[in-house]
Design a protein around this motif. Sequence first.
Motif, PDB file in Angstrom:
ATOM      1  N   ASP A  69       0.836  -1.196   0.000  1.00  0.00           N
ATOM      2  CA  ASP A  69       0.000   0.000   0.000  1.00  0.00           C
ATOM      3  C   ASP A  69       0.872   1.247   0.000  1.00  0.00           C
ATOM      4  N   LEU A  70       0.385   2.310  -0.615  1.00  0.00           N
ATOM      5  CA  LEU A  70       0.943   3.644  -0.482  1.00  0.00           C
ATOM      6  C   LEU A  70      -0.118   4.533   0.151  1.00  0.00           C
ATOM      7  N   PHE A  71       0.286   5.463   1.031  1.00  0.00           N
ATOM      8  CA  PHE A  71      -0.709   6.302   1.696  1.00  0.00           C
ATOM      9  C   PHE A  71      -0.195   7.726   1.876  1.00  0.00           C
ATOM     10  N   ALA A  72      -1.147   8.645   2.042  1.00  0.00           N
ATOM     11  CA  ALA A  72      -0.862  10.044   2.377  1.00  0.00           C
ATOM     12  C   ALA A  72      -1.770  10.424   3.535  1.00  0.00           C
ATOM     13  N   ASN A  73      -1.205  11.078   4.545  1.00  0.00           N
ATOM     14  CA  ASN A  73      -1.965  11.431   5.740  1.00  0.00           C
ATOM     15  C   ASN A  73      -1.832  12.925   6.026  1.00  0.00           C
ATOM     16  N   GLY A  87      -1.238  20.197  10.290  1.00  0.00           N
ATOM     17  CA  GLY A  87       0.009  19.699  10.860  1.00  0.00           C
ATOM     18  C   GLY A  87       0.972  19.255   9.776  1.00  0.00           C
ATOM     19  N   ASP A  88       2.021  18.555  10.148  1.00  0.00           N
ATOM     20  CA  ASP A  88       2.991  18.024   9.189  1.00  0.00           C
ATOM     21  C   ASP A  88       2.396  16.792   8.509  1.00  0.00           C
ATOM     22  N   TYR A  89       2.142  16.895   7.195  1.00  0.00           N
ATOM     23  CA  TYR A  89       1.554  15.758   6.498  1.00  0.00           C
ATOM     24  C   TYR A  89       2.620  14.714   6.224  1.00  0.00           C
ATOM     25  N   SER A  90       2.197  13.515   5.888  1.00  0.00           N
ATOM     26  CA  SER A  90       3.151  12.430   5.707  1.00  0.00           C
ATOM     27  C   SER A  90       2.787  11.575   4.505  1.00  0.00           C
ATOM     28  N   LEU A  91       3.806  10.947   3.927  1.00  0.00           N
ATOM     29  CA  LEU A  91       3.679   9.988   2.842  1.00  0.00           C
ATOM     30  C   LEU A  91       4.360   8.700   3.281  1.00  0.00           C
ATOM     31  N   GLY A  92       3.761   7.561   2.950  1.00  0.00           N
ATOM     32  CA  GLY A  92       4.366   6.324   3.405  1.00  0.00           C
ATOM     33  C   GLY A  92       3.879   5.114   2.637  1.00  0.00           C
ATOM     34  N   ALA A  93       4.328   3.962   3.094  1.00  0.00           N
ATOM     35  CA  ALA A  93       3.981   2.688   2.477  1.00  0.00           C
ATOM     36  C   ALA A  93       3.807   1.640   3.566  1.00  0.00           C
ATOM     37  N   GLU A 110       7.706   5.829   6.733  1.00  0.00           N
ATOM     38  CA  GLU A 110       6.917   7.050   6.575  1.00  0.00           C
ATOM     39  C   GLU A 110       7.828   8.273   6.532  1.00  0.00           C
ATOM     40  N   LEU A 111       7.485   9.218   5.672  1.00  0.00           N
ATOM     41  CA  LEU A 111       8.200  10.486   5.554  1.00  0.00           C
ATOM     42  C   LEU A 111       7.273  11.613   5.980  1.00  0.00           C
ATOM     43  N   PHE A 112       7.704  12.403   6.976  1.00  0.00           N
ATOM     44  CA  PHE A 112       6.933  13.545   7.453  1.00  0.00           C
ATOM     45  C   PHE A 112       7.475  14.815   6.805  1.00  0.00           C
ATOM     46  N   LEU A 113       6.590  15.628   6.263  1.00  0.00           N
ATOM     47  CA  LEU A 113       6.981  16.838   5.543  1.00  0.00           C
ATOM     48  C   LEU A 113       6.516  18.077   6.304  1.00  0.00           C
ATOM     49  N   PRO A 114       7.329  19.140   6.313  1.00  0.00           N
ATOM     50  CA  PRO A 114       7.075  20.311   7.171  1.00  0.00           C
ATOM     51  C   PRO A 114       5.994  21.241   6.632  1.00  0.00           C
ATOM     52  N   SER A 115       4.733  20.875   6.843  1.00  0.00           N
ATOM     53  CA  SER A 115       3.621  21.705   6.397  1.00  0.00           C
ATOM     54  C   SER A 115       2.940  22.442   7.538  1.00  0.00           C
TER      55      SER A 115
END
Length: 245
Positions: A69-73, A87-93, A110-115
């Motif tokens: 799976d791939l996901f975005a949160n 908050g800081d959104y994230s992309l992961g698998a 998971e990768l957290f991005l500074p949003s």
Amino acid sequence: MKKILCASWLLCVMMKPAFAAHPLVTDDAGVQGDGRHQIETNTDWSRQAGQAGHTGAFTYTYGVTDRLDLFANLPLTFQSPGGSGVGDYSLGAKWRYYDRDGLALALKPELFLPSGDVDKGLGNGRSGLGLTAIASYEIGPWTLHGNAGLNYSRYQLDSDDAAKRRLVWRTSAAVWYALNEQWRLVADTGLAQNADRANRTWPAYGLVGVIWSPNESVDLDVGAKFGLNKAEVTRQFGLGVTLHF
């Protein structure tokens, strides 16, 4: 002291894995399947040290294969001691690499991005990483889940970098009991290292809830979370809706 408590409360909320099957914090090893989609939205009301909070999350998941799976949160804060916003959104698998005789094992990077707005305490201002090892075991109406994870965070503000740990571990376990094909009772508990360097109390929680699936495409859930010490939220109540297609 009040500022420290507020900061700890915010960290607890932001570190919660909202992409687990709400209302649970502990994730399961299940994946969507090749070409399948999932949309999850949830909201939680909480209180800690006399401060009220209201947060939410939106998560989209796509099944690339029957094992991946791939996901975005996207986490949202509607009310907190610091303010409201994204908050800081994230992309992961999620990769389910083993599935046999009721036992499933998965890894979730998971990768957290500074949003998130750093000045409001809604983000770290720099990217971060997370990795969770997941185990699920199904036996009859019972399903057991266990998580062990690490989060690596970087901070834009020097004050945050001095006060907070960059590497934080977490562990949790959950159980589902299927009353029938539509109703599941769930319980969850977990422990994590405190992100605040000065606080030696590890946040610990207990959670109970119920998930109702009126059909194969919809899950509706409700849950209540309670802090087992002062480093966690005193109490939290949440609702969620998940769509599968």
